[in-house]
Motif scaffolding. Structure first.
Motif, mmCIF file in Angstrom:
data_model
loop_
_atom_site.group_PDB
_atom_site.id
_atom_site.type_symbol
_atom_site.label_atom_id
_atom_site.label_comp_id
_atom_site.label_asym_id
_atom_site.label_seq_id
_atom_site.Cartn_x
_atom_site.Cartn_y
_atom_site.Cartn_z
ATOM 1 N N TYR A 135 0.817 -1.212 0.000
ATOM 2 C CA TYR A 135 0.000 0.000 0.000
ATOM 3 C C TYR A 135 0.854 1.265 0.000
ATOM 4 O O TYR A 135 0.316 2.372 -0.041
ATOM 5 C CB TYR A 135 -0.906 0.025 1.232
ATOM 6 C CG TYR A 135 -1.969 -1.041 1.257
ATOM 7 C CD1 TYR A 135 -3.127 -0.930 0.493
ATOM 8 C CD2 TYR A 135 -1.826 -2.160 2.062
ATOM 9 C CE1 TYR A 135 -4.109 -1.902 0.528
ATOM 10 C CE2 TYR A 135 -2.804 -3.148 2.105
ATOM 11 C CZ TYR A 135 -3.939 -3.009 1.333
ATOM 12 O OH TYR A 135 -4.908 -3.980 1.379
ATOM 13 N N ASN A 136 2.169 1.121 0.069
ATOM 14 C CA ASN A 136 3.070 2.254 0.246
ATOM 15 C C ASN A 136 2.852 3.338 -0.802
ATOM 16 O O ASN A 136 2.636 4.513 -0.478
ATOM 17 C CB ASN A 136 4.516 1.756 0.221
ATOM 18 C CG ASN A 136 5.515 2.874 0.440
ATOM 19 O OD1 ASN A 136 5.219 3.858 1.105
ATOM 20 N ND2 ASN A 136 6.694 2.726 -0.120
ATOM 21 N N VAL A 137 2.914 2.959 -2.078
ATOM 22 C CA VAL A 137 2.786 3.946 -3.156
ATOM 23 C C VAL A 137 1.389 4.552 -3.158
ATOM 24 O O VAL A 137 1.222 5.766 -3.355
ATOM 25 C CB VAL A 137 3.104 3.295 -4.517
ATOM 26 C CG1 VAL A 137 2.878 4.284 -5.655
ATOM 27 C CG2 VAL A 137 4.543 2.796 -4.535
ATOM 28 N N LEU A 138 0.385 3.737 -2.908
ATOM 29 C CA LEU A 138 -0.984 4.244 -2.854
ATOM 30 C C LEU A 138 -1.155 5.262 -1.740
ATOM 31 O O LEU A 138 -1.799 6.313 -1.925
ATOM 32 C CB LEU A 138 -1.955 3.080 -2.662
ATOM 33 C CG LEU A 138 -3.437 3.439 -2.550
ATOM 34 C CD1 LEU A 138 -3.917 4.090 -3.844
ATOM 35 C CD2 LEU A 138 -4.256 2.207 -2.228
ATOM 36 N N LEU A 139 -0.564 4.998 -0.574
ATOM 37 C CA LEU A 139 -0.650 5.941 0.535
ATOM 38 C C LEU A 139 0.088 7.228 0.224
ATOM 39 O O LEU A 139 -0.334 8.320 0.632
ATOM 40 C CB LEU A 139 -0.082 5.305 1.811
ATOM 41 C CG LEU A 139 -0.835 4.083 2.356
ATOM 42 C CD1 LEU A 139 -0.161 3.565 3.618
ATOM 43 C CD2 LEU A 139 -2.289 4.422 2.636
ATOM 44 N N TYR A 140 1.200 7.125 -0.512
ATOM 45 C CA TYR A 140 1.934 8.323 -0.907
ATOM 46 C C TYR A 140 1.069 9.202 -1.813
ATOM 47 O O TYR A 140 0.994 10.425 -1.631
ATOM 48 C CB TYR A 140 3.227 7.934 -1.619
ATOM 49 C CG TYR A 140 3.976 9.115 -2.181
ATOM 50 C CD1 TYR A 140 4.720 9.942 -1.354
ATOM 51 C CD2 TYR A 140 3.924 9.410 -3.540
ATOM 52 C CE1 TYR A 140 5.409 11.027 -1.862
ATOM 53 C CE2 TYR A 140 4.598 10.499 -4.066
ATOM 54 C CZ TYR A 140 5.339 11.304 -3.218
ATOM 55 O OH TYR A 140 6.003 12.381 -3.731
ATOM 56 N N LEU A 141 0.408 8.584 -2.778
ATOM 57 C CA LEU A 141 -0.465 9.346 -3.674
ATOM 58 C C LEU A 141 -1.640 9.942 -2.911
ATOM 59 O O LEU A 141 -2.060 11.070 -3.188
ATOM 60 C CB LEU A 141 -0.956 8.440 -4.805
ATOM 61 C CG LEU A 141 0.125 7.904 -5.753
ATOM 62 C CD1 LEU A 141 -0.482 6.925 -6.751
ATOM 63 C CD2 LEU A 141 0.822 9.050 -6.476
ATOM 64 N N ALA A 142 -2.179 9.189 -1.949
ATOM 65 C CA ALA A 142 -3.295 9.692 -1.164
ATOM 66 C C ALA A 142 -2.867 10.891 -0.320
ATOM 67 O O ALA A 142 -3.614 11.869 -0.184
ATOM 68 C CB ALA A 142 -3.844 8.586 -0.264
#
Length: 456
Positions: A289-296
């Protein structure tokens, strides 16, 4: 008065030892930033919010402020209380130069690791059928002499406190000390949320036969089939020990929360519990989820997205809890409680939307109990392969993370994403090995684990 600088104590107000560490020019400092958060929170807690109360005799001994005045402090106030010796307010009450107490928290966390090791040896000897020297070998090699465990605690991470609480919980359950087990479970969940996953496994394990009450009368089997059998099963499930465990753990958890809420209000609820439901921390995060959380997080900063959109990070806990709270306890708790708790924790960490190195200690504390009868030791090649893949996948992620956070190179895609996915898949494979061992290890665990020791 309070001194704040972006939610942190100014360097001049920190212990001299910590100021020295903060001034070093190394790209990666040994002292974890979390330790500065803990000690700052302790300072805010025991400093006087107004000059009028600073003359009180007990101004440096009793909590007067709030640890949540320190931004990014997301823990129970009990942790700040434990670090009182690191505050300037403690100087009048403690012997020796105050600067020597600046590392009190690290000493406390390391001592917790040692206490957890002692409890693990006790469980291995009394309930897993190992001799004293062999039990000490496993605990020493995997926990006490593990450089990862020692480094995390001496850098200032508080995970060692959770390790000793969980080890004590397992020891108390095996010893049939139900009241103590309930207290430790409530305290552990208050201290950090994740130990609640052990409640279903412990309750399922704690049946009447295992607690020494034997089989109940089978007269209920002669009742009518229209609900009589279901009622008999329900009566067998609701044992006195299970009721006591539930009541004591809930009472402990509720009492601590009510006390902390009375002192700190909504700040306590928000920062200790609610924050972890919606957090989008993407730094040092091994999770896919790391990249998704960064975008969020970027979308939140730009304030350009609608508030009603679907956020996958808000439902990421569904597969995580389904595995760790429901399926794994039902499959393994009655076969091998320690291995089941290991599998629960491993699944919880693997599927968590935030996964950092400190979280690995959550399941490492169970490894000395699982490995002696596991397929990883019976088949050394398999064990070495699992360890090698786990270390290699973690090293690949750390290499990409170092380039991103220290060299300023954008490695989000494809490097960091692929490294996160590889680490996740390796962990899923290891989790499958642990679960597959549950039925096998149950037949090799000492029969003493099924005999009652002591009851409350």
């Amino acid at each position: 008065m309070h001194f704040r600088l972006h939610g942190r104590l100014p360097a001049a107000r920190r212990p001299a030892r910590l100021r020295t560490l903060a001034r070093r020019k190394l790209p990666l400092k040994y002292t974890d930033i979390d330790y500065l958060v803990f000690t700052d929170a302790a300072w805010f807690t025991f400093s006087s919010p107004s000059s009028s109360s600073s003359s009180s005799r007990f101004s440096g001994l009793l909590p007067q402020g709030s640890p949540y005045d320190r931004e990014t402090y997301r823990y129970t106030p009990l942790l700040a209380y434990l670090l009182w010796p690191t505050t300037p307010a403690a100087a009048a009450w403690l012997p020796g130069p105050w600067v020597l107490w600046a590392s009190w928290g690290k000493i406390l966390f390391a001592a917790a690791d040692l206490a957890a090791g002692w409890l693990l040896v006790a469980v291995l000897r009394r309930h897993r059928g190992l001799s004293g020297p062999r039990a000490l070998q496993y605990v020493g090699a995997i926990w006490l002499l593990n450089p990862m465990v020692a480094t995390i605690s001496t850098r200032g991470s508080s995970e060692g406190l959770l390790g000793v609480l969980v080890a004590a919980l397992l020891w108390a359950v095996h010893e049939r000390r139900v009241v103590l087990a309930g207290f430790l479970l409530g305290l552990g969940v208050h201290f950090k949320i994740y130990p609640f996953i052990y409640a279903p496994a412990i309750v399922w394990w704690m049946d009447a036969e295992r607690m020494g009450r034997g089989q109940r009368s089978s007269s209920s089997s002669s009742r009518s089939r229209n609900g009589g059998l279901l009622l008999a099963k329900l009566q067998r499930f609701v044992t006195p020990e299970r009721v006591v465990l539930a009541l004591v753990s809930l009472a402990t958890f509720a009492a601590l929360n009510v006390a902390m809420y009375a002192l700190y209000g909504h700040d306590f609820l928000q920062h200790t519990f609610l924050h972890h439901v919606t957090r989008i921390d993407h730094r040092h995060n091994f999770s896919p989820y790391n990249v998704l959380l960064y975008l969020a997080s970027a979308a939140q900063q730009q304030e350009s997205t609608g508030a009603g959109g679907f956020k996958i990070e808000s439902v990421a806990f569904v597969p995580q809890l389904l595995l760790s709270v429901v399926l794994i306890p039902l499959v393994g708790a009655k076969k091998d409680l320690a291995a089941t708790m290991l599998a629960q924790t491993f699944a919880f960490v693997t599927f968590n939307k935030v996964c950092t190195s400190q979280y690995f200690l959550w399941y490492m504390v169970f490894l000395p109990l699982y490995l002696p009868n596991s397929s990883l030791t019976r088949r050394p090649r398999l064990g070495l392969a699992a360890l090698g893949f786990w270390v290699a996948a973690q090293a690949a992620w750390l290499q990409q993370g170092y380039e991103l956070e220290f060299l300023g190179r954008s490695t989000f895609a494809p490097g960091l994403w692929w490294a996160s996915l590889a680490f996740f898949l390796v962990n899923c494979w290891i989790l499958g090995l642990i679960i597959s061992d549950l039925g096998i290890s149950s037949s090799t665990v000492s029969i003493s684990s099924t005999k009652p020791k002591r009851k409350n």
